[in-house]
Every structure is written in structure tokens, then in C-alpha cells.
Design an enzyme around this catalytic site. Structure first.
Site, mmCIF file in Angstrom:
data_model
loop_
_atom_site.group_PDB
_atom_site.id
_atom_site.type_symbol
_atom_site.label_atom_id
_atom_site.label_comp_id
_atom_site.label_asym_id
_atom_site.label_seq_id
_atom_site.Cartn_x
_atom_site.Cartn_y
_atom_site.Cartn_z
ATOM 1 N N ALA A 1 -9.244 -0.153 -4.173
ATOM 2 C CA ALA A 1 -10.617 -0.324 -4.624
ATOM 3 C C ALA A 1 -11.498 -0.366 -3.375
ATOM 4 C CB ALA A 1 -10.735 -1.620 -5.412
ATOM 5 N N GLY B 1 -5.613 -0.881 -5.508
ATOM 6 C CA GLY B 1 -6.031 -0.166 -6.708
ATOM 7 C C GLY B 1 -5.492 1.250 -6.747
ATOM 8 N N GLU C 1 -2.148 0.903 -8.169
ATOM 9 C CA GLU C 1 -2.328 0.569 -9.591
ATOM 10 C C GLU C 1 -2.742 1.797 -10.399
ATOM 11 O OE1 GLU C 1 -5.007 -2.658 -8.490
ATOM 12 O OE2 GLU C 1 -3.710 -4.035 -9.590
ATOM 13 N N GLU D 1 -3.529 -6.695 -1.454
ATOM 14 C CA GLU D 1 -4.691 -7.539 -1.768
ATOM 15 C C GLU D 1 -4.587 -8.933 -1.168
ATOM 16 O OE1 GLU D 1 -3.094 -5.586 -3.930
ATOM 17 O OE2 GLU D 1 -4.519 -4.563 -5.245
HETATM 18 C C1 HXC Z 1 -13.284 0.922 1.507
HETATM 19 C C2 HXC Z 1 -11.871 1.953 2.964
HETATM 20 C C3 HXC Z 1 -10.759 1.478 2.257
HETATM 21 C C4 HXC Z 1 -10.992 0.672 1.118
HETATM 22 C C5 HXC Z 1 -10.055 2.638 3.911
HETATM 23 N N1 HXC Z 1 -11.384 2.659 3.980
HETATM 24 N N2 HXC Z 1 -9.644 1.916 2.890
HETATM 25 N N3 HXC Z 1 -13.121 1.678 2.586
HETATM 26 N N4 HXC Z 1 -12.282 0.417 0.791
HETATM 27 N N5 HXC Z 1 -10.004 0.227 0.366
HETATM 28 C C6 HXC Z 1 -12.235 3.354 4.937
HETATM 29 C C7 HXC Z 1 -12.290 2.635 6.278
HETATM 30 O O1 HXC Z 1 -13.224 1.600 6.240
HETATM 31 C C8 HXC Z 1 -12.698 3.751 7.179
HETATM 32 O O2 HXC Z 1 -14.055 4.037 7.049
HETATM 33 C C9 HXC Z 1 -11.957 4.959 6.601
HETATM 34 O O3 HXC Z 1 -11.664 4.603 5.247
HETATM 35 C C10 HXC Z 1 -10.669 5.239 7.314
HETATM 36 O O4 HXC Z 1 -9.903 4.055 7.336
HETATM 37 P P1 HXC Z 1 -9.182 3.505 8.626
HETATM 38 O O5 HXC Z 1 -8.862 2.084 8.386
HETATM 39 O O6 HXC Z 1 -9.999 3.794 9.858
HETATM 40 O O7 HXC Z 1 -7.870 4.417 8.660
HETATM 41 P P2 HXC Z 1 -6.447 4.036 9.241
HETATM 42 O O8 HXC Z 1 -6.586 3.331 10.554
HETATM 43 O O9 HXC Z 1 -5.662 5.289 9.196
HETATM 44 O O10 HXC Z 1 -5.805 2.976 8.228
HETATM 45 C C11 HXC Z 1 -5.497 3.379 6.910
HETATM 46 C C12 HXC Z 1 -5.281 2.146 6.025
HETATM 47 C C13 HXC Z 1 -6.468 1.189 6.128
HETATM 48 C C14 HXC Z 1 -3.982 1.449 6.474
HETATM 49 C C15 HXC Z 1 -5.064 2.643 4.591
HETATM 50 O O11 HXC Z 1 -7.658 1.951 5.901
HETATM 51 C C16 HXC Z 1 -6.434 0.063 5.172
HETATM 52 O O12 HXC Z 1 -5.692 -0.899 5.362
HETATM 53 N N6 HXC Z 1 -7.262 0.150 4.119
HETATM 54 C C17 HXC Z 1 -7.388 -0.916 3.157
HETATM 55 C C18 HXC Z 1 -6.199 -0.944 2.238
HETATM 56 C C19 HXC Z 1 -6.328 -2.061 1.247
HETATM 57 O O13 HXC Z 1 -6.397 -3.242 1.627
HETATM 58 N N7 HXC Z 1 -6.379 -1.716 -0.036
HETATM 59 C C20 HXC Z 1 -6.521 -2.692 -1.105
HETATM 60 C C21 HXC Z 1 -7.967 -2.829 -1.404
HETATM 61 S S1 HXC Z 1 -8.296 -4.121 -2.519
HETATM 62 P P3 HXC Z 1 -15.116 3.718 8.217
HETATM 63 O O14 HXC Z 1 -16.384 4.304 7.713
HETATM 64 O O15 HXC Z 1 -15.143 2.250 8.336
HETATM 65 O O16 HXC Z 1 -14.549 4.377 9.428
HETATM 66 C C22 HXC Z 1 -7.913 -3.459 -3.986
HETATM 67 C C23 HXC Z 1 -8.104 -4.410 -5.127
HETATM 68 C C24 HXC Z 1 -7.635 -3.803 -6.379
HETATM 69 O O17 HXC Z 1 -7.557 -2.347 -4.138
HETATM 70 C C25 HXC Z 1 -8.093 -4.634 -7.487
HETATM 71 C C26 HXC Z 1 -8.160 -3.880 -8.768
HETATM 72 C C27 HXC Z 1 -8.589 -2.513 -8.673
#
Ligand code: HXC
Length: 291
Positions: free
Chosen positions: A99, A142, A145, A165
Site C-alpha cells: 500500500a 498489500g 495481499e 507491515e
Molecule cells: C510508497 C513506495 C513504496 C510504498 C516503494 N516506494 N515502496 N512508496 N509506498 N509501499 C517508493 C520509494 O519511496 C521510492 O520513491 C521508490 O518507490 C523506489 O523505492 P526504493 O526504496 O528507493 O527502492 P529500493 O531501494 O530498491 O527498495 C525496494 C523496497 C523498498 C525494498 C521494496 O522500497 C521498501 O521497503 N518499500 C516498502 C515496502 C513495504 O514496507 N511495504 C508494505 C507497505 S504497508 P522515492 O520517490 O522516495 O524515491 C502495506 C499495508 C497493507 O502494504 C495494508 C493493507 C493494504
């Protein structure tokens, strides 16, 4: 429906890292306009709906607008009698990294609760037509999911699945604790949800989360091939089969078997059941008409 917005067409034409399968997506002025997804039809008979998440720079973070578009595209395919299965994919780097954290960052409990935050996410899980996820790269939070809401998951060999999360101070909110546990069992689900650790495509396959693993460059084509196979059967009977299998997640064994029996009996009221068996007896290919 072979709908694509202009932006999508421009995107398709760009010589970037789009999978080869997408090159065949056709543009049309008919149908909905989408900003965050690419939508078209695939397969020799164009009977496989194809949706590609297209927020590549944000690793397909699932913002609210994207999820609404996904729902619209599914509605379109569900209403298209030519479509017998749907493939959902992302980019080579990310199916979806979860998400959209930036969108969620400032949300309050009151907004989430009163606004029923994420209630529309379930749309994929309620699709009547089979949905196949073709997962390359990250399927996190997400994103994982969303893949699990699909009926079949094919993974590219570099795919990674996770529910991170907990590292953000929250928990899965779109079925992660429930569907993951049903798929891989309590110990691995608990480990993934409590540590945020990811599993590889190979581990996902070994633990029943995905059904097949292919080289990353092939997974989308293979998912489309699977969609074509499904679409070549009776759409009516396919929906019944899907309903019966899904019953296994909701019902006791006795209730599930009862549902299955009712649906099995119901197939005998269809033209396609008659055609399927008559074709077998006559040693010819069945010609299903979805009736
Ligand atoms: C918003 C995101 C994002 C996310 C990545 N980006 N994941 N933006 N929401 N979930 C954005 C980053 O901010 C960045 O943009 C760009 O995508 C590239 O990401 P990087 O982190 O620079 O890439 P990398 O170093 O290759 O790392 C990849 C990654 C990391 C390991 C996947 O991005 C990451 O850990 N993302 C979050 C994963 C996560 O925690 N997902 C769960 C989310 S909570 P900018 O513009 O800043 O450069 C969730 C709740 C679900 O899903 C609940 C119900 C739906």
C-alpha cells in the site's frame, strides 16, 4: 474490450523494461481511461483480460486511485463475455511494494475507521472470473495481499514475498494474516508477519503460496497461457468450479462438500455439461457456449 488510454499507449511504445507480452496490448478509443494501470486483452483469441500495474517509479505502490482503477478494469472484464480469465501483473522489479506508505503516513484512526479505509481492496477477491497473478520482483505488504486475492499465483524466479507491515508499526490489513496463514501454515506466516522477513519465489512454491515458478522473462507469458487454457472451457462451469474451491476457505468440510454437490448437480442443467460429455462420447472437441 481492448481499452488503453493514450498515456498507456505512449508508455507501451517506450523502449523500457516492459515485458515482451505487453507489446501485443492493443490500443482502443473505447473503454475506460486509466492513469495507473495498463489494460488490454491477450491470447490468440483475445479472451484473457490483462492488467498491468503501472506506477513503476513507486514500485507499483498501491495508492487509492490505482486500486479504484483496478476495480473498474475488473468490472469491465467481468462484463465482457469474451473474457474467460484475467492476468494481473506488475513490472519486472515489483509486482507491488505494498500500500502507498506516503498516502497512509498522515492518516488517523478516525479517518480509517469512519472512512472504512481499504474496504474496496477486496474487489479482486470477489471477481467471478479467474484471476491469475504473474509476480515478478517485490510482492510486499498489500502487494503480497493483492497477489493472494488472486486465484492462481505464478512467480518469476526473482520474486520476493513478504508482509513487512510490522516494521512500519502496523499489521497487514487486506487479508495478509488470514490468506497467508491458510496458504503457508501458521509457523511460516507467523514468522513472516512478526519479523517482516521476505521469502523467495522458491520458498513460496515449496510452501504452497505459488503454484509455479518461471524465469522472470517468461512468467507473464505463462500466466497468459494458463488464462487461455481456462478461457477455452465453459465460463459458466468455470465460475461454478471457482465458487466450489473458494468454499473450502469459508466452510466446514461437510458444508463445503454440500456446496460442491449442489454445484455439481447444477452443471447437469447446463448446455455445456451436455456438450462436454457428448463431445467426449463422439470423440470430438467440445464447443462450449457458456450456457
Ligand atoms: C510508497 C513506495 C513504496 C510504498 C516503494 N516506494 N515502496 N512508496 N509506498 N509501499 C517508493 C520509494 O519511496 C521510492 O520513491 C521508490 O518507490 C523506489 O523505492 P526504493 O526504496 O528507493 O527502492 P529500493 O531501494 O530498491 O527498495 C525496494 C523496497 C523498498 C525494498 C521494496 O522500497 C521498501 O521497503 N518499500 C516498502 C515496502 C513495504 O514496507 N511495504 C508494505 C507497505 S504497508 P522515492 O520517490 O522516495 O524515491 C502495506 C499495508 C497493507 O502494504 C495494508 C493493507 C493494504
Amino acid at each position: 474490450m481492448a481499452a488503453l488510454c493514450r498515456a498507456a499507449v505512449a508508455s507501451l511504445c517506450a523502449p523500457r523494461t516492459l515485458p515482451s507480452a505487453l507489446a501485443a496490448v492493443r490500443a482502443s478509443s473505447a473503454g475506460a481511461q486509466y492513469q495507473h494501470i495498463l489494460v488490454g486483452k491477450k491470447g490468440e483469441k483475445e479472451n484473457v483480460g490483462f492488467i498491468q500495474l503501472n506506477r513503476t517509479k513507486a514500485l507499483n505502490a498501491l495508492c487509492d486511485a490505482l486500486m479504484r482503477e483496478l476495480g473498474q478494469a475488473l468490472d469491465e472484464f467481468e462484463n465482457d463475455p469474451a473474457v474467460g480469465a484475467i492476468v494481473l501483473t506488475g513490472s519486472e522489479k515489483a509486482f507491488a511494494a505494498g500500500a502507498d506508505i506516503k498516502e497512509m503516513e498522515s492518516k488517523t484512526f478516525q479517518e480509517c475507521y469512519a472512512g472504512n479505509f481499504l474496504s474496496h481492496w477486496n474487489r479482486v477477491a470477489t471477481a467471478k472470473k479467474p484471476v491469475i497473478a504473474a509476480v515478478n520482483g517485490y510482492a510486499l505488504g498489500g502487494g503480497c495481499e493483492l497477489a493472494m486475492m488472486c486465484d492462481i499465483i505464478y512467480a518469476g524466479d526473482k520474486a520476493q514475498f513478504g508482509q513487512p507491515e510490522i516494521l512500519l508499526g502496523t499489521i497487514p490489513g487486506a487479508g495478509g494474516t488470514q490468506r497467508l496463514t491458510r496458504a503457508v501454515g501458521k509457523s511460516l506466516a507467523m514468522e513472516m508477519v512478526l519479523t517482516g522477513d521476505r521469502i523467495s519465489a522458491q520458498e513460496a512454491k515449496a510452501n504452497g503460496l505459488v503454484s509455479k515458478v518461471y524465469p522472470a522473462s517468461q512468467v507473464v507469458d505463462e500466466a497468459i497461457r494458463c488464462g487461455e487454457k481456462i478461457a477455452s472451457n465453459s465460463k459458466l462451469i468455470t465460475a461454478m468450479a471457482k465458487e466450489a474451491v473458494n468454499g473450502a476457505f469459508e466452510l466446514t468440510l461437510a458444508e463445503g462438500n454440500r456446496l460442491e454437490k449442489h454445484l455439481f448437480h447444477a452443471t447437469f442443467s447446463t448446455i455445456d455439461r451436455k456438450e462436454g460429455m457428448s463431445a467426449f462420447v463422439a470423440k470430438r472437441k467440445a464447443n462450449f457456449t457458456d450456457q
